[in-house]
Write an enzyme that holds these catalytic residues in place. Structure first.
Site, PDB file in Angstrom:
ATOM      1  N   LYS A  87      -4.912 -48.327  -2.347  1.00  0.00           N
ATOM      2  CA  LYS A  87      -4.752 -47.394  -3.475  1.00  0.00           C
ATOM      3  C   LYS A  87      -3.823 -48.037  -4.497  1.00  0.00           C
ATOM      4  O   LYS A  87      -2.670 -48.379  -4.184  1.00  0.00           O
ATOM      5  CB  LYS A  87      -4.169 -46.080  -2.962  1.00  0.00           C
ATOM      6  CG  LYS A  87      -4.416 -44.889  -3.856  1.00  0.00           C
ATOM      7  CD  LYS A  87      -3.986 -43.629  -3.125  1.00  0.00           C
ATOM      8  CE  LYS A  87      -4.228 -42.383  -3.922  1.00  0.00           C
ATOM      9  NZ  LYS A  87      -3.617 -41.210  -3.283  1.00  0.00           N
TER      10      LYS A  87
HETATM   11  C1  E4P Z   1      -4.588 -38.239  -4.807  1.00  0.00           C
HETATM   12  O1  E4P Z   1      -4.997 -39.145  -4.112  1.00  0.00           O
HETATM   13  C2  E4P Z   1      -3.232 -37.687  -4.720  1.00  0.00           C
HETATM   14  O2  E4P Z   1      -2.747 -37.938  -3.422  1.00  0.00           O
HETATM   15  C3  E4P Z   1      -3.155 -36.206  -4.888  1.00  0.00           C
HETATM   16  O3  E4P Z   1      -4.422 -35.600  -4.970  1.00  0.00           O
HETATM   17  C4  E4P Z   1      -2.161 -35.722  -5.875  1.00  0.00           C
HETATM   18  O4  E4P Z   1      -2.157 -34.334  -5.861  1.00  0.00           O
HETATM   19  P1  E4P Z   1      -0.949 -33.441  -6.410  1.00  0.00           P
HETATM   20  O5  E4P Z   1      -1.088 -33.336  -7.888  1.00  0.00           O
HETATM   21  O6  E4P Z   1      -1.144 -32.124  -5.742  1.00  0.00           O
HETATM   22  O7  E4P Z   1       0.333 -34.137  -6.008  1.00  0.00           O
END
Ligand code: E4P
Length: 217
Positions: A87
């Site tokens: 990622k």
């Molecule tokens: C995506 O991969 C992130 O981990 C995540 O969806 C972020 O979400 P949030 O805005 O609830 O922190």
């Protein structure tokens, strides 16, 4: 549409896996910290535990923000397990690293996507997934679902293979709307996934069926 769970909580991952609908997991440094997972060794062990529970892709986020650092960290993460997807944040150095990983056949998830231009660039660089954060856009009074639609149109125009992984899901309707638009994947908290199960008429109907069955026996 693929279902990923957006958590580093092993109990929740196991529960989603037991439903038989889970295709993968996304994590991020905040989600790891929330579970109290700190230190490189513990973080690595935790990724391996997640890979043991789930069959599909598991996104593991790099912390580096320079090209060499992202490449080094990403290769280390990818070598941990065949299910690991690197990622990478949507920054200039990240885009270069995605191209590098893509040329080496390593899977990537380009995260922190907030515009269709960013998603276009990530696809050009060969990202496996892009993660548009719809909930965080909604939080600042901008329709996150519009972004999913725009990216869908752009990717379809050019038959990009990059998968749209709708992230920052806040509630069950986000999942349904993403499915209507044609997101390839949603990553969601368990609560929003379980919300899909619920309808009051199902509960009322089942109660009636069971009580009628009792009367007849
Ligand atoms: C995506 O991969 C992130 O981990 C995540 O969806 C972020 O979400 P949030 O805005 O609830 O922190």
């Amino acid at each position: 549409m693929k279902f990923f769970i957006d958590t580093a909580n092993l109990d929740q991952i196991e529960e989603a896996q037991s439903l038989g609908i889970l295709d993968g997991v996304t994590t991020n440094p905040s989600l790891m910290a929330k579970e109290g997972i700190t230190g490189q060794k513990n973080i690595i062990d935790h990724y391996l535990k997640i890979c043991d529970i789930v069959d599909g892709d598991v996104s593991a986020e790099v912390i580096s923000v320079d090209y060499d650092g992202i490449v080094k960290e990403g290769e280390e993460l990818a070598s941990l397990h065949k299910q690991i997807v690197i990622k990478v944040p949507m920054i200039e150095e990240g885009v270069k690293a995605i191209r590098y990983f893509s040329d080496k056949g390593l899977k990537t998830n380009c995260t922190l996507i907030f515009s269709s231009g960013q998603a276009l660039l990530a696809a050009k660089a060969g990202a496996t997934y892009v993660s548009p954060f719809i909930g965080r856009l909604d939080d600042i009074s901008t329709d996150g679902l519009d972004l999913i639609s725009d990216i869908r149109d752009i990717y379809d125009n050019y038959a990009y293979e990059t998968e749209i992984l709708a992230a920052s899901i806040r509630h069950t309707m986000h999942i349904i709307d993403c499915a209507k638009i044609g997101a390839d994947v949603i990553t969601s908290p368990l609560s929003a996934i379980k919300g899909l199960l619920k309808h009051p008429l199902t509960d009322i109907g089942l109660e009636k069926f069971l009580s009628d069955h009792k009367k007849g026996s």
